[in-house]
Design an enzyme around this catalytic site. Structure first.
Site, short mmCIF file in Angstrom:
data_model
loop_
_atom_site.label_atom_id
_atom_site.label_comp_id
_atom_site.label_asym_id
_atom_site.label_seq_id
_atom_site.Cartn_x
_atom_site.Cartn_y
_atom_site.Cartn_z
N ASP A 19 0.90 -1.27 -0.03
CA ASP A 19 0.05 0.03 0.06
C ASP A 19 0.98 1.17 0.02
O ASP A 19 0.55 2.27 0.08
CB ASP A 19 -0.87 -0.07 1.00
CG ASP A 19 -0.35 0.04 2.58
OD1 ASP A 19 0.93 -0.64 2.41
OD2 ASP A 19 -0.63 0.36 3.83
N TRP A 143 -3.44 -1.24 11.66
CA TRP A 143 -2.10 -0.77 11.83
C TRP A 143 -2.05 0.33 12.81
O TRP A 143 -2.76 1.62 12.75
CB TRP A 143 -1.98 0.17 10.43
CG TRP A 143 -1.72 -0.43 9.06
CD1 TRP A 143 -0.29 -0.36 8.21
CD2 TRP A 143 -2.14 -1.71 8.41
NE1 TRP A 143 -0.32 -0.85 7.20
CE2 TRP A 143 -1.39 -2.07 7.24
CE3 TRP A 143 -3.24 -2.67 8.62
CZ2 TRP A 143 -1.59 -2.98 6.29
CZ3 TRP A 143 -3.34 -3.37 7.76
CH2 TRP A 143 -2.66 -3.98 6.84
N TYR A 145 -0.04 3.12 14.49
CA TYR A 145 0.97 4.01 14.57
C TYR A 145 0.93 5.25 15.28
O TYR A 145 0.02 6.06 15.13
CB TYR A 145 1.46 4.28 13.23
CG TYR A 145 1.60 3.29 11.99
CD1 TYR A 145 2.39 2.01 12.68
CD2 TYR A 145 1.49 3.31 10.90
CE1 TYR A 145 2.62 0.96 11.97
CE2 TYR A 145 1.89 2.26 9.99
CZ TYR A 145 2.44 0.91 10.57
OH TYR A 145 3.04 -0.17 9.80
N LYS A 176 -0.72 -4.33 13.48
CA LYS A 176 0.56 -4.43 12.95
C LYS A 176 1.14 -3.21 13.47
O LYS A 176 0.59 -1.78 13.51
CB LYS A 176 0.31 -4.05 11.38
CG LYS A 176 1.40 -3.98 10.46
CD LYS A 176 1.08 -3.86 9.07
CE LYS A 176 2.33 -3.70 8.17
NZ LYS A 176 1.84 -3.02 6.94
N GLY A 202 7.70 -4.16 8.12
CA GLY A 202 8.87 -4.38 7.88
C GLY A 202 9.89 -3.23 7.85
O GLY A 202 11.16 -3.30 8.32
N GLY A 203 9.38 -2.00 7.51
CA GLY A 203 10.04 -0.92 7.63
C GLY A 203 11.09 -0.60 6.08
O GLY A 203 10.80 -1.36 5.24
N GLY A 229 6.98 -5.17 3.34
CA GLY A 229 6.78 -4.74 2.10
C GLY A 229 8.06 -4.42 1.29
O GLY A 229 8.62 -5.34 0.80
P1 FBP Z 1 7.14 -1.68 4.78
O1 FBP Z 1 7.35 -3.20 5.05
O2 FBP Z 1 7.46 -1.43 3.42
O3 FBP Z 1 7.44 -0.62 5.86
O4 FBP Z 1 5.49 -1.60 4.96
C1 FBP Z 1 4.56 -1.42 5.99
C2 FBP Z 1 3.76 -0.39 5.92
O5 FBP Z 1 2.96 -0.53 7.33
C3 FBP Z 1 2.92 -0.42 4.89
O6 FBP Z 1 1.83 -1.12 5.00
C4 FBP Z 1 2.68 1.25 4.79
O7 FBP Z 1 2.47 1.54 3.51
C5 FBP Z 1 3.82 1.90 5.45
O8 FBP Z 1 4.60 0.57 6.12
C6 FBP Z 1 3.40 3.02 6.21
O9 FBP Z 1 4.60 3.37 6.65
P2 FBP Z 1 4.89 4.93 7.35
O10 FBP Z 1 3.52 5.50 7.71
O11 FBP Z 1 5.59 4.69 8.49
O12 FBP Z 1 5.53 5.60 6.39
#
Ligand code: FBP
Length: 251
Positions: A19, A143, A145, A176, A202-203, A229
């Site tokens: 995404d 997710w 965050y 997640k 993953g980051g 990702g």
């Molecule tokens: P990655 O493994 O590429 O970091 O993906 C995980 C993810 O949660 C994605 O689903 C989402 O697009 C992205 O990281 C969001 O990351 P951030 O808001 O920290 O930039």
């Protein structure tokens, strides 16, 4: 409780997240991984438990194609672009549970930025999503965050643990989140999440060694798996790395 069987193997999982085109923009991509078909092929060949798409990619590349028989789909129901740089973010809902199911989704995802001044709005949207999803036996993945002015100066590992607990309190089936920096801190995150299963994002791309060490630490803490990702689809040998990740997650 809603079953996670369709997106787990013996209670563990490795999910392929895609995404980022919405969240970060095409700057994450190259000529190859800009094509969702490339990601789907990695998903199938790498034996991932599911792919995670926004509805547009699901509709145009997954639904009604041969891929739909080969790998389960998780549809992300909200999203925002990286152009929105507000300190307190909000990620609006852009797809319904019903739409996601009609696209073939077996689970739905939603981002909540705990600490944001729009937390209340995201809680409400997620509560409605969850009500509908659970009535239809569809699991929810949040997710989680921590973002916004309110979290400034607070310890990241405490915020991540707080997010894990909020996911449980909200009734999410899976959460997640980001790795809190150590196995000890991650164990506390998993404990705080209780019966809500924990997967780690993953980051940004790391070396294979660094990434595999992260996966091992995550699994040692009792988490359910990874949602990865960029570390996969930006890798030159994504299938080889996927096999190594699966070894760490499933054995
Ligand atoms: P990655 O493994 O590429 O970091 O993906 C995980 C993810 O949660 C994605 O689903 C989402 O697009 C992205 O990281 C969001 O990351 P951030 O808001 O920290 O930039």
């Amino acid at each position: 409780m809603v079953s996670l069987d369709k997106i787990t193997t013996n209670g563990k999982t490795v999910l392929l997240a895609y995404d980022q085109g919405m969240e970060h923009g095409p700057s994450d991509f190259d000529d190859q991984n800009v094509d969702p078909n490339y990601i789907l092929q990695i998903g199938v060949d790498g034996g991932f438990n599911a792919v995670i798409f926004q509805k547009g990619i699901a509709e145009k590349y997954y639904t009604g194609t041969a891929f739909a028989q080969k790998i389960p789909l998780i549809v992300k129901l909200n999203g925002k672009t990286g152009l929105v740089t507000d300190i307190d973010p909000y990620s609006p809902q852009i797809c319904t549970v019903e739409e996601a199911i009609s696209l073939g989704a077996v689970a739905v995802g939603y981002t909540i930025y705990i600490g944001s001044e729009f937390e209340e709005k995201m809680f409400t949207e997620f509560a409605n999503i969850e009500r509908e999803a659970h009535a239809k036996d569809i699991p929810t993945i949040v997710w989680m965050y921590p973002r916004g002015r309110a979290i400034e100066g607070k310890e990241e590992k405490d915020l991540i643990t707080y997010g894990a607990r909020v996911a449980l309190e909200l009734g999410a089936d899976m959460v997640k989140l980001h790795y809190p920096g150590s196995v000890e801190a991650m164990k506390w995150v998993v404990e705080a999440a209780g019966k809500t299963k924990v997967v780690v994002a993953g980051g940004a791309k790391a070396t294979d060694e660094e990434f595999l060490s992260l996966v091992k630490n995550v699994m040692e803490s009792g988490a359910c798996g990874m949602a990865v990702g960029r570390n996969i689809w930006q890798n030159e040998h994504p299938i080889e790395l996927a096999q190594k990740i699966k070894l760490a997650v499933f054995s």
